[in-house]
Scaffold this motif. Structure first.
Motif, mmCIF file in Angstrom:
data_model
loop_
_atom_site.group_PDB
_atom_site.id
_atom_site.type_symbol
_atom_site.label_atom_id
_atom_site.label_comp_id
_atom_site.label_asym_id
_atom_site.label_seq_id
_atom_site.Cartn_x
_atom_site.Cartn_y
_atom_site.Cartn_z
ATOM 1 N N MET A 1 34.469 64.039 -32.328
ATOM 2 C CA MET A 1 33.938 64.338 -31.012
ATOM 3 C C MET A 1 34.650 63.471 -29.977
ATOM 4 O O MET A 1 34.909 62.297 -30.202
ATOM 5 N N GLU A 2 34.947 64.069 -28.840
ATOM 6 C CA GLU A 2 35.659 63.375 -27.773
ATOM 7 C C GLU A 2 34.862 63.506 -26.479
ATOM 8 O O GLU A 2 34.491 64.603 -26.078
ATOM 9 N N GLU A 3 34.576 62.360 -25.849
ATOM 10 C CA GLU A 3 33.785 62.369 -24.617
ATOM 11 C C GLU A 3 34.504 61.566 -23.543
ATOM 12 O O GLU A 3 34.935 60.438 -23.790
ATOM 13 N N LEU A 4 34.636 62.138 -22.355
ATOM 14 C CA LEU A 4 35.270 61.447 -21.240
ATOM 15 C C LEU A 4 34.371 60.305 -20.773
ATOM 16 O O LEU A 4 33.195 60.508 -20.476
ATOM 17 N N ILE A 5 34.930 59.097 -20.724
ATOM 18 C CA ILE A 5 34.184 57.917 -20.291
ATOM 19 C C ILE A 5 34.489 57.585 -18.835
ATOM 20 O O ILE A 5 33.623 57.235 -18.066
ATOM 21 N N GLY A 6 35.764 57.692 -18.480
ATOM 22 C CA GLY A 6 36.173 57.388 -17.120
ATOM 23 C C GLY A 6 37.683 57.435 -17.015
ATOM 24 O O GLY A 6 38.354 58.040 -17.849
ATOM 25 N N PHE A 7 38.214 56.763 -15.987
ATOM 26 C CA PHE A 7 39.644 56.778 -15.737
ATOM 27 C C PHE A 7 40.173 55.359 -15.608
ATOM 28 O O PHE A 7 39.463 54.471 -15.118
ATOM 29 N N CYS A 8 41.405 55.150 -16.034
ATOM 30 C CA CYS A 8 42.041 53.841 -15.948
ATOM 31 C C CYS A 8 42.132 53.419 -14.483
ATOM 32 O O CYS A 8 42.572 54.200 -13.629
ATOM 33 N N ALA A 9 41.727 52.198 -14.200
ATOM 34 C CA ALA A 9 41.756 51.682 -12.826
ATOM 35 C C ALA A 9 43.178 51.500 -12.321
ATOM 36 O O ALA A 9 43.409 51.488 -11.121
ATOM 37 N N GLN A 10 44.138 51.380 -13.223
ATOM 38 C CA GLN A 10 45.529 51.128 -12.845
ATOM 39 C C GLN A 10 46.295 52.434 -12.640
ATOM 40 O O GLN A 10 46.885 52.637 -11.596
ATOM 41 N N CYS A 11 46.302 53.308 -13.632
ATOM 42 C CA CYS A 11 47.151 54.506 -13.576
ATOM 43 C C CYS A 11 46.375 55.817 -13.410
ATOM 44 O O CYS A 11 46.971 56.849 -13.156
ATOM 45 N N GLY A 12 45.068 55.775 -13.588
ATOM 46 C CA GLY A 12 44.254 56.973 -13.422
ATOM 47 C C GLY A 12 44.158 57.863 -14.642
ATOM 48 O O GLY A 12 43.557 58.937 -14.586
#
Length: 55
Positions: free
Chosen positions: A1-12
Motif C-alpha cells: 500500500m502506498e499513501e501520499l504523506i506530503g512533499f519534500c520541502a527542498q525539491c517538491g
C-alpha cells in the motif's frame, strides 16, 4: 500500500508511506519533510561548518 504523506520541502518531490515505512526523512529541528537525496545534501552542507563539540 502506498499513501501520499506530503512533499519534500527542498525539491517538491512527493513523499509516500510504503507499507508502513516513510519514504523520506522528517528533520528533528524543524519538523520538515525531505526526500532522501535532499536530506543527504543537507547533511553534507551541515558538516562543512565546525561542530560545537569539536571546536
Amino acid at each position: 500500500m502506498e499513501e501520499l504523506i506530503g512533499f519534500c520541502a527542498q525539491c517538491g518531490k512527493p513523499i509516500h508511506c510504503l507499507h508502513g515505512f516513510l519514504n523520506g526523512v522528517v528533520s528533528r529541528e524543524t519538523e520538515t519533510l525531505y526526500c532522501f537525496p535532499c536530506h543527504d545534501k543537507q547533511k553534507e552542507t551541515e558538516h562543512t561548518t565546525p561542530d560545537k563539540c569539536h571546536k
